[in-house]
Write an enzyme that holds these catalytic residues in place. Structure first.
Site, PDB file in Angstrom:
ATOM      1  N   GLY A 173       0.829  -1.204   0.000  1.00  0.00           N
ATOM      2  CA  GLY A 173       0.000   0.000   0.000  1.00  0.00           C
ATOM      3  C   GLY A 173       0.864   1.254   0.000  1.00  0.00           C
ATOM      4  O   GLY A 173       2.053   1.219   0.325  1.00  0.00           O
ATOM      5  N   CYS A 174       0.230   2.362  -0.371  1.00  0.00           N
ATOM      6  CA  CYS A 174       0.982   3.610  -0.513  1.00  0.00           C
ATOM      7  C   CYS A 174       1.425   4.148   0.845  1.00  0.00           C
ATOM      8  O   CYS A 174       2.625   4.365   1.068  1.00  0.00           O
ATOM      9  CB  CYS A 174       0.146   4.636  -1.280  1.00  0.00           C
ATOM     10  SG  CYS A 174      -1.565   4.774  -0.707  1.00  0.00           S
ATOM     11  N   TYR A 175       0.497   4.344   1.764  1.00  0.00           N
ATOM     12  CA  TYR A 175       0.897   4.826   3.099  1.00  0.00           C
ATOM     13  C   TYR A 175       1.864   3.844   3.785  1.00  0.00           C
ATOM     14  O   TYR A 175       2.846   4.270   4.398  1.00  0.00           O
ATOM     15  CB  TYR A 175      -0.325   4.977   4.008  1.00  0.00           C
ATOM     16  CG  TYR A 175      -1.267   6.121   3.740  1.00  0.00           C
ATOM     17  CD1 TYR A 175      -0.850   7.442   3.856  1.00  0.00           C
ATOM     18  CD2 TYR A 175      -2.609   5.882   3.447  1.00  0.00           C
ATOM     19  CE1 TYR A 175      -1.743   8.493   3.669  1.00  0.00           C
ATOM     20  CE2 TYR A 175      -3.514   6.921   3.266  1.00  0.00           C
ATOM     21  CZ  TYR A 175      -3.074   8.230   3.375  1.00  0.00           C
ATOM     22  OH  TYR A 175      -3.962   9.254   3.210  1.00  0.00           O
TER      23      TYR A 175
END
Ligand SMILES: NC(=O)C1=CN([C@@H]2O[C@H](COP(=O)(O)OP(=O)(O)OC[C@H]3O[C@@H](n4cnc5c(N)ncnc54)[C@H](OP(=O)(O)O)[C@@H]3O)[C@@H](O)[C@H]2O)C=CC1
Ligand SMILES: CC(=O)N[C@@H](CCC(=O)OP(=O)(O)O)C(=O)O
Length: 337
Positions: A150-152
């Site tokens: 995921g990005c975060y």
């Protein structure tokens, strides 16, 4: 060497267009198919691709992709949808880099708890490899299915990994305060991403409930070899793209900034996409690149980490290409520098 034939699933989305641009520059990849629910030329869905690619989107059909010789499919689909599309591809010996969250959490019960959905593909969940190359390295190379991170989580995991690995911070009470541009929410319209709702405004969301919490904890616990728990709060920022995470942790002994900066430099010495800096990074420093910039500070007895990335490149499509490079034996930097 023949180029690897690839397909992109979910062509009309934001990660798909970013990925297509990266793959067009890649020396060893050939895009032979793009799937979409829309019967359109890909450049009509994304005018920035005009004159750069001549592919008409096709409906998702695993047999049709196999018939086109696809060796690797990139899933740019929403979670839930991904786990319906991926099993038939794996059955046909097509390797998959899945950008969705469907195969990231090893425990299906944890998936159900945070995503409020039942996992329907336990068989493939069992062999999926979490595709954060800086942490899981060679485990990715032989995978059939890579769960792109995921990005975060990437900002949090790579921001904290050196400290956690060297037991330099307490493993609980870690605070991760993250800000994201609106493209993090995808192209599908939603009310809170509507211009008058988010422009000139900053808001926290999913406080205490964001589904990236267990993903961050799973990877950091792997690095620590013991459970790690975090408080993660995401914020929506009125900008197109970029993530900045500010992370607060309690050191287990007296530490200094030069010592920690040196530790980060040596931890990431052979990792081409992590840049260790002494000044706090800005999201703009990473825009359009696969770099994740990190800076560590010591303030009033706490350790602070600042980590920035472009959510669509490093946070999604860039790291997907990094994983593809590992799957097919290319230099990890191919198509990305
Ligand atoms: N945006 C980001 O910064 C990041 C996104 N991700 C993940 O990557 C995946 C793709 O994200 P992103 O490109 O931003 O999303 P978008 O909403 O921009 O694109 C997703 C695409 O999936 C296709 N699709 C197929 N089935 C469905 C369905 N049932 N409902 C909606 N869309 C469907 C659509 O393409 P079509 O109309 O062509 O069929 C749609 O455009 C998601 O799982 C996301 O969580 C991961 C990291 C960062
Ligand atoms: C700003 C914004 O809305 N961001 C998204 C990021 C989700 C994402 O892309 O991550 P997954 O791949 O895990 O779904 C969110 O918080 O839901």
């Amino acid at each position: 060497m023949d180029k690897v034939k690839v397909a992109v699933l979910g062509g009309s989305g934001y990660t798909a267009v970013e990925l297509i641009k990266l793959l067009l520059r890649h020396p060893g990849a050939e895009i032979v198919a793009i799937t979409s629910r829309q019967d359109e030329h890909i450049a009509d869905l994304h005018p920035s691709l005009l004159g750069r690619i001549d592919v008409r989107c096709q409906p998702f059909d695993a047999d049709a992709l196999k018939a086109k010789g696809v060796q690797c499919a990139f899933g740019c689909l929403p979670h839930g949808t991904s786990m319906e599309s991926i099993p038939p591809l794996l059955e046909r010996d097509i390797r998959v880099v899945d950008l969705s969250a469907d195969y990231r959490l090893r425990d299906a019960k944890v998936y159900q708890e945070w995503y409020k959905e039942t996992h329907h593909d336990l068989k493939n969940l069992a062999h999926a490899v979490y595709g954060l190359p800086e942490v899981y390295g060679d485990a990715i190379n032989g995978a059939k299915l890579v769960a792109n991170p995921g990005c975060y989580p990437q900002t949090a995991i790579l921001g904290l990994a050196p400290l956690v690995a060297h037991k330099l911070i307490e493993r609980s009470g870690i605070v991760i305060d993250s800000k994201s541009g609106v493209s993090g929410g995808g192209r599908t319209p939603k009310l809170n991403f509507h211009f008058p709702e988010c422009n000139e405004s900053v808001s926290a969301y999913a406080v205490g409930t964001h589904r990236h919490t267990p993903e961050i904890e799973q990877a950091l616990s792997d690095v620590a070899g013991a459970p790690v728990s975090v408080i993660f709060t995401p914020h929506l920022m009125p900008m197109d793209r970029g993530i900045l995470s500010t992370i607060y942790a309690t050191p287990t002994r007296a530490v200094t900034e030069p010592e920690l900066t040196e530790l980060y430099r040596s931890y990431y010495a052979d990792k081409p996409f992590v840049r260790v800096r002494t000044a706090p990074p800005a999201t703009k420093d990473t825009t359009g690149t696969n770099f994740l910039d990190v800076c560590v500070k010591v303030v009033r007895g706490k350790v602070l980490v600042l980590a920035a990335e472009d959510n669509l490149v490093r946070g999604a499509s860039g790291v997907a290409v990094q994983n593809f490079n590992r799957l097919f034996g290319f230099d990890e930097r191919a198509g990305l520098l």
